[in-house]
Design a protein around this motif. Structure first.
Motif, short mmCIF file in Angstrom:
data_model
loop_
_atom_site.label_atom_id
_atom_site.label_comp_id
_atom_site.label_asym_id
_atom_site.label_seq_id
_atom_site.Cartn_x
_atom_site.Cartn_y
_atom_site.Cartn_z
N SER A 5 0.83 -1.20 0.00
CA SER A 5 0.00 0.00 0.00
C SER A 5 0.86 1.25 0.00
O SER A 5 1.95 1.28 0.57
N LEU A 6 0.38 2.28 -0.66
CA LEU A 6 1.00 3.60 -0.55
C LEU A 6 0.03 4.57 0.12
O LEU A 6 0.20 5.77 0.05
N GLY A 7 -0.97 4.01 0.78
CA GLY A 7 -1.91 4.88 1.46
C GLY A 7 -3.07 5.27 0.56
O GLY A 7 -3.36 6.44 0.37
N GLU A 8 -3.76 4.26 0.02
CA GLU A 8 -4.95 4.54 -0.76
C GLU A 8 -6.06 4.99 0.21
O GLU A 8 -6.15 4.50 1.33
N THR A 9 -6.87 5.91 -0.22
CA THR A 9 -8.06 6.27 0.54
C THR A 9 -9.22 6.31 -0.44
O THR A 9 -9.01 6.33 -1.65
N TYR B 234 4.24 1.52 -7.14
CA TYR B 234 3.77 0.31 -6.46
C TYR B 234 4.78 -0.82 -6.56
O TYR B 234 4.93 -1.61 -5.63
N CYS B 235 5.50 -0.90 -7.68
CA CYS B 235 6.57 -1.90 -7.78
C CYS B 235 7.66 -1.60 -6.76
O CYS B 235 8.19 -2.51 -6.12
N ALA B 236 7.99 -0.31 -6.57
CA ALA B 236 8.97 0.06 -5.55
C ALA B 236 8.50 -0.41 -4.18
O ALA B 236 9.25 -1.03 -3.41
N ALA B 237 7.24 -0.14 -3.88
CA ALA B 237 6.68 -0.54 -2.58
C ALA B 237 6.69 -2.06 -2.41
O ALA B 237 6.83 -2.57 -1.31
N ALA B 238 6.55 -2.78 -3.53
CA ALA B 238 6.46 -4.25 -3.48
C ALA B 238 7.82 -4.92 -3.64
O ALA B 238 7.92 -6.15 -3.50
#
Lengths: 329, 329
Positions: free
Chosen positions: B42-46, B108-112
């Motif tokens: 997650s990157l903080g979806e709202t 999102y790839c960076a986060a994953a």
């Protein structure tokens, strides 16, 4: 609601032109009973996400305030201030800013139909100027350091309401919402790192957590190139400020310096400085996690890193507010 | 979950290298029972705000999707696609994009922790390239029109998973969430204007509202300088595309053109084109309301304006999704 001088206690109306006391003291907000501000003027505020992540071997909570409508946490202050101005029938304001506060005030004034004039230092980055003028605000460029823009705005404030994110307590009445949201999302943190320039985030966090009944340790982080709070807090001699990539907090003489120092002291916190190289490295860490913020926002990560490297283990619930979007640079 | 050819029905695994059917047909997603995608990355979806405003004398609801983590609605697709890739153990992907989808997939790839290569047209704006590379993605610049970047990525897709926002149905499984959120926030709209390039928003909205049981009228808006869907829908001859300020939807040959046309037809909707001047004026309207989006996002406002000018009164609940942040330009 009234403004009240923090030094001599004299009371002022919140819709007047005075932005500080005749004694030179700065205003705080005094409420009678349960007064609050209605928020019909909106750009779509949400509770910003609180993102739990590991960095440098420690668990932290990023408060994603760069995801606010104009890309900066300043919207917390602007939405409250501008709604109150609208309610009071104020039709025109002045403000000075090195960028994010100006864009935020300009956006909310546009939404409220309030004419606004933003005084900016000539050195303000082009992307930030573009955003401010996109909202239809009148931009006044002032040569010289950041302080000159403030002085020019304050002269104009003799005739026009000063929607200042530094002097006007209604702005802090907004920035305090960071504390409330964080509390709802995770309970009380034990430590909050805050970037410190004019103290809008620091004082907001202080007010909010105090109202909630528990004040976490506030650790203010400044650039080593411009660190008046650090010098004040540790009784060091004033130093000539140098340029820093953390331009959003490069404030040589913050008007609320005393208030900032006292908030940190009361919280059992501390002040620290970080170098531009540390800020750059911290921002790269964030970006490679998929989080895109401006360098000013990365100072808290650089600050936290120093603490974690020293094996500080009395920090179990650490909040790092991220204040401005990387898209602004 | 399996991919299924929309033309011949042949079934494919979702973790394979095939991104379209051997018959040339495009994939749809086939779920067995109540399969869903977990979202630990997650990157903080709202839920993005749904903002009720008046424009041009009519009430509309702005769906503020430009406030998503990377500044674009594409995050809806990326978060679902990338989480599924992570779950399947895929460690490296390719994608092609004119900007926002690339930045979103890269974030999102960076986060994953997934390595990613983004193929972009050489003409991609510098700010968008900067954002993509900030996340640590590998950028491959491809000379010539947008299509060339797609072709280059598709060649690479022979060896590396193709995380395409156009071909991969898992992406639309994400963009459909706009419909779900909107429904929760206001009930069913009667009309949704959507910007139409590759159809990621359009097809997502179609899938989402269909699943919810009511399909509002979908009105697709294109730039008059690049309008293959308009030409297709009204049986007009193909025209050579010209440059437009709505660069995010300047797609001369969208692979899912048939699917887009059929979604609009089923919804009882229509396709329209607007000029760059109309787009510019619409964006100024937004900005002077305090809403800062890129020109591509303003096409829906320009489209709605034309309808409202003609006194259309069968539109009571109109949704205008705003897709990309003005800070990106």
């Amino acid at each position: 609601m009234r403004f009240s001088c923090g030094r001599c206690g004299k009371s002022y109306p919140i819709d007047g032109l005075a932005y500080k006391c005749s004694c030179g003291g700065l205003f705080t907000l005094r409420k009678e009973g349960k007064e609050s501000v209605d928020l019909p003027v909106s750009l779509g505020e949400t509770n910003t996400p609180l993102l739990r992540k590991e960095i440098y071997g420690a668990r932290v909570y990023f408060k994603m305030d760069h995801q606010m409508p104009t890309g900066s946490f300043k919207d917390r202050g602007s939405v409250v201030l501008v709604n109150k101005l609208k309610e009071m029938g104020i039709g025109e304001v002045v403000e000075d800013s090195s960028g994010n506060a100006g864009a935020s005030i300009a956006a909310y004034c546009a939404a409220a139909g309030i004419k606004c004039h933003i005084y900016v230092p000539e050195s303000t980055p082009a992307a930030k100027l573009k955003q401010i003028s996109a909202y239809g605000a009148d931009i006044v460029k002032v040569p010289g350091p950041r302080e000159n823009a403030a002085k020019a705005a304050q002269e104009a404030a003799g005739k026009t309401y000063y929607a200042s994110h530094v002097y006007n307590p209604l702005f802090f009445e907004g920035t305090k919402s960071m504390a409330y949201e964080t509390y709802v999302q995770m309970g009380f943190p034990d430590t909050v790192f805050v970037p410190a320039g004019n103290g809008t985030m620091l004082i907001g966090a202080y007010i909010g957590f105090k109202e909630l009944g528990f004040l976490p340790r506030l650790i203010a982080v400044q650039s080593e190139n411009c660190c008046p709070l650090y010098n004040k807090f540790y009784d060091l001699p004033d130093a000539e400020p140098k340029p820093t990539i953390a331009e959003g907090i490069a404030i040589a003489h913050p008007p609320r310096l005393e208030e900032m120092a006292s908030a940190i002291r009361e919280s059992g916190g501390s002040v620290m400085t970080v170098s531009d190289d540390e800020i750059r490295a911290a921002n790269e860490t964030l970006r490679h996690m998929g989080i895109y913020v401006e360098d000013t926002s990365a100072v808290v990560v650089a600050g936290a890193r120093r603490h974690f490297k020293n094996g500080i283990n009395n920090m179990r619930k650490v909040v790092l507010p991220l204040t401005g979007s990387g898209l602004k640079t």
